[in-house]
Design an enzyme around this catalytic site. Sequence first.
Site, PDB file in Angstrom:
ATOM      1  N   LYS A  77       2.218  -3.631   6.761  1.00  0.00           N
ATOM      2  CA  LYS A  77       2.548  -3.664   5.324  1.00  0.00           C
ATOM      3  C   LYS A  77       4.060  -3.495   5.130  1.00  0.00           C
ATOM      4  O   LYS A  77       4.669  -4.159   4.288  1.00  0.00           O
ATOM      5  CB  LYS A  77       1.766  -2.582   4.573  1.00  0.00           C
ATOM      6  CG  LYS A  77       0.282  -2.881   4.467  1.00  0.00           C
ATOM      7  CD  LYS A  77       0.002  -4.122   3.626  1.00  0.00           C
ATOM      8  CE  LYS A  77      -1.442  -4.557   3.684  1.00  0.00           C
ATOM      9  NZ  LYS A  77      -1.703  -5.865   3.057  1.00  0.00           N
ATOM     10  N   SER A  81       0.836  -1.200   0.000  1.00  0.00           N
ATOM     11  CA  SER A  81       0.000   0.000   0.000  1.00  0.00           C
ATOM     12  C   SER A  81       0.869   1.248   0.000  1.00  0.00           C
ATOM     13  O   SER A  81       1.993   1.245   0.538  1.00  0.00           O
ATOM     14  CB  SER A  81      -0.845  -0.010   1.277  1.00  0.00           C
ATOM     15  OG  SER A  81      -1.477   1.233   1.458  1.00  0.00           O
ATOM     16  N   PHE A 113      -2.374   2.675  -4.651  1.00  0.00           N
ATOM     17  CA  PHE A 113      -2.807   3.980  -4.169  1.00  0.00           C
ATOM     18  C   PHE A 113      -4.288   3.854  -3.759  1.00  0.00           C
ATOM     19  O   PHE A 113      -4.585   3.042  -2.900  1.00  0.00           O
ATOM     20  CB  PHE A 113      -2.424   5.081  -5.156  1.00  0.00           C
ATOM     21  CG  PHE A 113      -0.977   5.506  -4.892  1.00  0.00           C
ATOM     22  CD1 PHE A 113       0.070   4.602  -5.063  1.00  0.00           C
ATOM     23  CD2 PHE A 113      -0.680   6.735  -4.351  1.00  0.00           C
ATOM     24  CE1 PHE A 113       1.387   4.929  -4.713  1.00  0.00           C
ATOM     25  CE2 PHE A 113       0.638   7.091  -4.010  1.00  0.00           C
ATOM     26  CZ  PHE A 113       1.659   6.178  -4.195  1.00  0.00           C
ATOM     27  N   LEU A 126     -12.820   7.334   0.621  1.00  0.00           N
ATOM     28  CA  LEU A 126     -13.707   8.427   0.213  1.00  0.00           C
ATOM     29  C   LEU A 126     -14.846   7.951  -0.692  1.00  0.00           C
ATOM     30  O   LEU A 126     -16.011   8.294  -0.458  1.00  0.00           O
ATOM     31  CB  LEU A 126     -12.872   9.507  -0.494  1.00  0.00           C
ATOM     32  CG  LEU A 126     -13.646  10.711  -1.022  1.00  0.00           C
ATOM     33  CD1 LEU A 126     -14.333  11.462   0.117  1.00  0.00           C
ATOM     34  CD2 LEU A 126     -12.706  11.658  -1.775  1.00  0.00           C
ATOM     35  N   TYR A 153      -1.492  -0.717  11.049  1.00  0.00           N
ATOM     36  CA  TYR A 153      -1.765  -1.278   9.722  1.00  0.00           C
ATOM     37  C   TYR A 153      -0.581  -1.018   8.782  1.00  0.00           C
ATOM     38  O   TYR A 153      -0.080  -1.926   8.112  1.00  0.00           O
ATOM     39  CB  TYR A 153      -3.055  -0.686   9.138  1.00  0.00           C
ATOM     40  CG  TYR A 153      -3.258  -1.038   7.679  1.00  0.00           C
ATOM     41  CD1 TYR A 153      -3.564  -2.338   7.294  1.00  0.00           C
ATOM     42  CD2 TYR A 153      -3.112  -0.067   6.675  1.00  0.00           C
ATOM     43  CE1 TYR A 153      -3.732  -2.661   5.948  1.00  0.00           C
ATOM     44  CE2 TYR A 153      -3.283  -0.381   5.338  1.00  0.00           C
ATOM     45  CZ  TYR A 153      -3.590  -1.682   4.972  1.00  0.00           C
ATOM     46  OH  TYR A 153      -3.735  -1.997   3.639  1.00  0.00           O
ATOM     47  N   THR A 155       0.433   3.394   1.894  1.00  0.00           N
ATOM     48  CA  THR A 155       0.545   3.759   3.314  1.00  0.00           C
ATOM     49  C   THR A 155       1.961   3.526   3.838  1.00  0.00           C
ATOM     50  O   THR A 155       2.343   4.121   4.850  1.00  0.00           O
ATOM     51  CB  THR A 155      -0.493   2.975   4.154  1.00  0.00           C
ATOM     52  OG1 THR A 155      -0.620   3.600   5.423  1.00  0.00           O
ATOM     53  CG2 THR A 155      -0.091   1.532   4.382  1.00  0.00           C
TER      54      THR A 155
END
Length: 359
Positions: free
Chosen positions: A154, A126, A179, A201, A150, A128
Amino acid sequence: MTQTILLTGGAGYIGSHTYVALKAAGFEVVILDDFSNAARDVPDRLELITGAPVRLYEGSVLDRGLLARLFTETRIDAVVHFAARKAVGESVAMPLAYFETNCTGLVGLLQEMEAACVHRLVFSSSATVYGIPDVTPTPETAPHRHMNPYGLTKITGELILDALATSDPKWAFGTLRYFNPAGAHGSALIGEDPSDIPNNLMPYIAQVAMGQRPHLQVFGDDYPTPDGTGVRDYIHVEDLAEGHVLSLKSLLETGESHLVNLGTGRGYSVLEMVAAYSAACGRALPYRIVDRRPGDVPIYCATVERARALLGFEAKRDLAQMCASSWAWIQARAQANAAGRPTPPRQDGPYRPRGTPSA
Ligand SMILES: NC(=O)c1ccc[n+]([C@@H]2O[C@H](COP(=O)([O-])OP(=O)(O)OC[C@H]3O[C@@H](n4cnc5c(N)ncnc54)[C@H](O)[C@@H]3O)[C@@H](O)[C@H]2O)c1
């Protein structure tokens, strides 16, 4: 000879779309999923899309006995590992559960792969892992920075794969840093189906469009972006799924590992997203500007050159297609729920092979 791919978490959002893309590319696919975050009728829906029976093992990636049995019963050529817990807030509240599923689960899977002489795996990483990056668009060379448990799982997953590939050249891994996946399959039969408050979102906007939530909260309109709201790199989930096919083909053909961003390289602001979804659903969706959230960055986008160079990956679908497919899926799902469409009953036992000779 047809190659067979194991998809852990293959009934989930990205996994189900990747299932369809892999079947279209001529692979045999076996799903392992415990349905902890997937609707029980996803396999039926995959059968409707592909016109072929789904081979499913129902159970946890933490169940080593089940994994060993799966690898014994079916010759697997490579694995795509989606199965994970993915809610950032939940990971802060219950980090051990995240370390167990996302890290222990990965290690156990790799050990069972080793025992079965399977040495190719595509890993769901990710964006992230970049935390708050220093530069955007963010290249794969940017340093690891975790913001929450989290993200740490990853990063840990990536480091485990890195150490294993370094230890023995027979291993090859495709590490894909997604992304923001968005949208749904063109059939409107599968898509993102959050059972709780959405983390992302687009499913949140979709719930506003369905009238399930009164309005969208927009966190800050004073960022240094064209309209002041945060900009993110959204990628259509069908493009993302095709990225997995390219990653697998590369692993199987070259035996070389790769680590790439999967995004479009193009960002959209929150207000652009609201406008695009409003156009898709045919009404202006309500939103309210509220304070910035701590830890949010103004712009978060991928560099895409490495995925293009190594895999030939190019996202093809635009924001209008993401919104239109999401809206079609959300409406179709709501209609099916309202009609009380039955889902397959859960059966006793730790797993339920389906469409396989051992079923
Ligand atoms: N959706 C995103 O925004 C996003 C972004 C970056 C990375 N990822 C990663 O991509 C992967 C897939 O994400 P997704 O959005 O499709 O999530 P998802 O929750 O829809 O899919 C995960 C699937 O794994 C299954 N699962 C969970 N724990 C399991 C276990 N112990 N054993 C077997 N199956 C288990 C769930 O039932 C679900 O079907 C995850 O690893 C996630 O961390 C997702």
